[in-house]
Every structure is written in C-alpha cells, then in structure tokens.
Design a protein around this motif. Structure first.
Motif, PDB file in Angstrom:
ATOM      1  N   ILE A  38     -19.125 -31.348  10.130  1.00 29.26           N
ATOM      2  CA  ILE A  38     -19.313 -31.648   8.710  1.00 29.26           C
ATOM      3  C   ILE A  38     -20.721 -31.240   8.263  1.00 29.26           C
ATOM      4  O   ILE A  38     -20.903 -30.675   7.183  1.00 29.26           O
ATOM      5  CB  ILE A  38     -19.047 -33.139   8.424  1.00 29.26           C
ATOM      6  N   GLY A  39     -21.720 -31.494   9.093  1.00 29.39           N
ATOM      7  CA  GLY A  39     -23.088 -31.076   8.771  1.00 29.39           C
ATOM      8  C   GLY A  39     -23.204 -29.568   8.639  1.00 29.39           C
ATOM      9  O   GLY A  39     -23.869 -29.062   7.742  1.00 29.39           O
ATOM     10  N   GLY A  40     -22.553 -28.832   9.531  1.00 30.41           N
ATOM     11  CA  GLY A  40     -22.573 -27.372   9.452  1.00 30.41           C
ATOM     12  C   GLY A  40     -21.863 -26.853   8.208  1.00 30.41           C
ATOM     13  O   GLY A  40     -22.328 -25.912   7.566  1.00 30.41           O
ATOM     14  N   LEU A  41     -20.749 -27.473   7.868  1.00 32.94           N
ATOM     15  CA  LEU A  41     -20.034 -27.064   6.661  1.00 32.94           C
ATOM     16  C   LEU A  41     -20.852 -27.350   5.400  1.00 32.94           C
ATOM     17  O   LEU A  41     -20.890 -26.526   4.485  1.00 32.94           O
ATOM     18  CB  LEU A  41     -18.683 -27.771   6.580  1.00 32.94           C
ATOM     19  N   LEU A  42     -21.494 -28.498   5.364  1.00 33.99           N
ATOM     20  CA  LEU A  42     -22.334 -28.809   4.205  1.00 33.99           C
ATOM     21  C   LEU A  42     -23.521 -27.860   4.111  1.00 33.99           C
ATOM     22  O   LEU A  42     -23.892 -27.432   3.020  1.00 33.99           O
ATOM     23  CB  LEU A  42     -22.823 -30.255   4.280  1.00 33.99           C
ATOM     24  N   LEU A  43     -24.115 -27.528   5.241  1.00 35.07           N
ATOM     25  CA  LEU A  43     -25.243 -26.603   5.237  1.00 35.07           C
ATOM     26  C   LEU A  43     -24.815 -25.218   4.761  1.00 35.07           C
ATOM     27  O   LEU A  43     -25.537 -24.561   4.025  1.00 35.07           O
ATOM     28  CB  LEU A  43     -25.852 -26.505   6.635  1.00 35.07           C
ATOM     29  N   SER A  44     -23.634 -24.786   5.145  1.00 31.91           N
ATOM     30  CA  SER A  44     -23.179 -23.449   4.760  1.00 31.91           C
ATOM     31  C   SER A  44     -22.895 -23.341   3.267  1.00 31.91           C
ATOM     32  O   SER A  44     -22.896 -22.237   2.726  1.00 31.91           O
ATOM     33  CB  SER A  44     -21.939 -23.049   5.560  1.00 31.91           C
ATOM     34  N   THR A  45     -22.665 -24.445   2.581  1.00 34.95           N
ATOM     35  CA  THR A  45     -22.430 -24.375   1.141  1.00 34.95           C
ATOM     36  C   THR A  45     -23.713 -24.096   0.373  1.00 34.95           C
ATOM     37  O   THR A  45     -23.657 -23.594  -0.744  1.00 34.95           O
ATOM     38  CB  THR A  45     -21.814 -25.683   0.600  1.00 34.95           C
ATOM     39  N   PHE A  46     -24.854 -24.380   0.960  1.00 35.46           N
ATOM     40  CA  PHE A  46     -26.130 -24.136   0.297  1.00 35.46           C
ATOM     41  C   PHE A  46     -26.780 -22.824   0.711  1.00 35.46           C
ATOM     42  O   PHE A  46     -27.857 -22.500   0.248  1.00 35.46           O
ATOM     43  CB  PHE A  46     -27.107 -25.287   0.579  1.00 35.46           C
ATOM     44  N   LYS A  47     -26.137 -22.072   1.570  1.00 36.13           N
ATOM     45  CA  LYS A  47     -26.679 -20.818   2.072  1.00 36.13           C
ATOM     46  C   LYS A  47     -26.556 -19.736   1.005  1.00 36.13           C
ATOM     47  O   LYS A  47     -25.523 -19.610   0.359  1.00 36.13           O
ATOM     48  CB  LYS A  47     -25.899 -20.404   3.316  1.00 36.13           C
ATOM     49  N   LYS A  48     -27.601 -18.955   0.815  1.00 33.10           N
ATOM     50  CA  LYS A  48     -27.558 -17.863  -0.145  1.00 33.10           C
ATOM     51  C   LYS A  48     -26.769 -16.698   0.429  1.00 33.10           C
ATOM     52  O   LYS A  48     -26.847 -16.404   1.618  1.00 33.10           O
ATOM     53  CB  LYS A  48     -28.966 -17.380  -0.476  1.00 33.10           C
ATOM     54  N   ASP A  49     -26.023 -16.043  -0.436  1.00 33.17           N
ATOM     55  CA  ASP A  49     -25.298 -14.850  -0.015  1.00 33.17           C
ATOM     56  C   ASP A  49     -26.248 -13.663   0.050  1.00 33.17           C
ATOM     57  O   ASP A  49     -27.075 -13.464  -0.841  1.00 33.17           O
ATOM     58  CB  ASP A  49     -24.172 -14.526  -0.996  1.00 33.17           C
ATOM     59  N   LYS A  50     -26.105 -12.870   1.089  1.00 30.81           N
ATOM     60  CA  LYS A  50     -26.916 -11.670   1.213  1.00 30.81           C
ATOM     61  C   LYS A  50     -26.293 -10.584   0.348  1.00 30.81           C
ATOM     62  O   LYS A  50     -25.086 -10.384   0.339  1.00 30.81           O
ATOM     63  CB  LYS A  50     -26.972 -11.205   2.664  1.00 30.81           C
ATOM     64  N   LYS A  51     -27.138  -9.870  -0.382  1.00 32.53           N
ATOM     65  CA  LYS A  51     -26.634  -8.772  -1.188  1.00 32.53           C
ATOM     66  C   LYS A  51     -26.378  -7.586  -0.280  1.00 32.53           C
ATOM     67  O   LYS A  51     -27.195  -7.233   0.558  1.00 32.53           O
ATOM     68  CB  LYS A  51     -27.632  -8.400  -2.277  1.00 32.53           C
TER      69      LYS A  51
END
Length: 59
Positions: A38-51
């Motif tokens: 759950i912590g990893g999933l929550l962290l991945s929602t705030f990750k910026k997408d690389k152009k």
C-alpha cells in the motif's frame, strides 16, 4: 514502502485481530507486507511522469 511496512507492523501490534480469523491483520508478516504494498502504491501516485523524447521530430 518502508514506512508502509512499519505502519503495517504497528497496526498488527496495536490493533490487530484478536480472533485470528482476519487474513491480513492476524499475522505480522502479512500485515507488514500489505503495508509495504500500500505504501508503494501510494508513493507511485505522486511520482512525476518522465517526458519521452520524440526522435521523429527534427529540431
């Protein structure tokens, strides 16, 4: 993910499941792994997408 794992462990320690019938909270390993996921999933929602670099364009 580490914070989620620690949170999952503490949830098992202080809240847990008294009857042992709870699939996640009756076992500290399950609770810790679930918290990590759950912590990893929550962290991945705030990750910026690389152009992506468009190689087909001629600049």
């Amino acid at each position: 993910m580490a914070i989620g794992g620690v949170t999952g462990y503490f949830y098992w320690k202080f809240v847990g499941c008294n009857t042992g019938s709870c699939a996640i909270t009756s076992n500290p390993i399950n609770s810790t792994l679930y918290g990590s996921i759950i912590g990893g999933l929550l962290l991945s929602t705030f990750k910026k997408d690389k152009k992506q670099y468009d190689v087909s364009r001629n600049n």
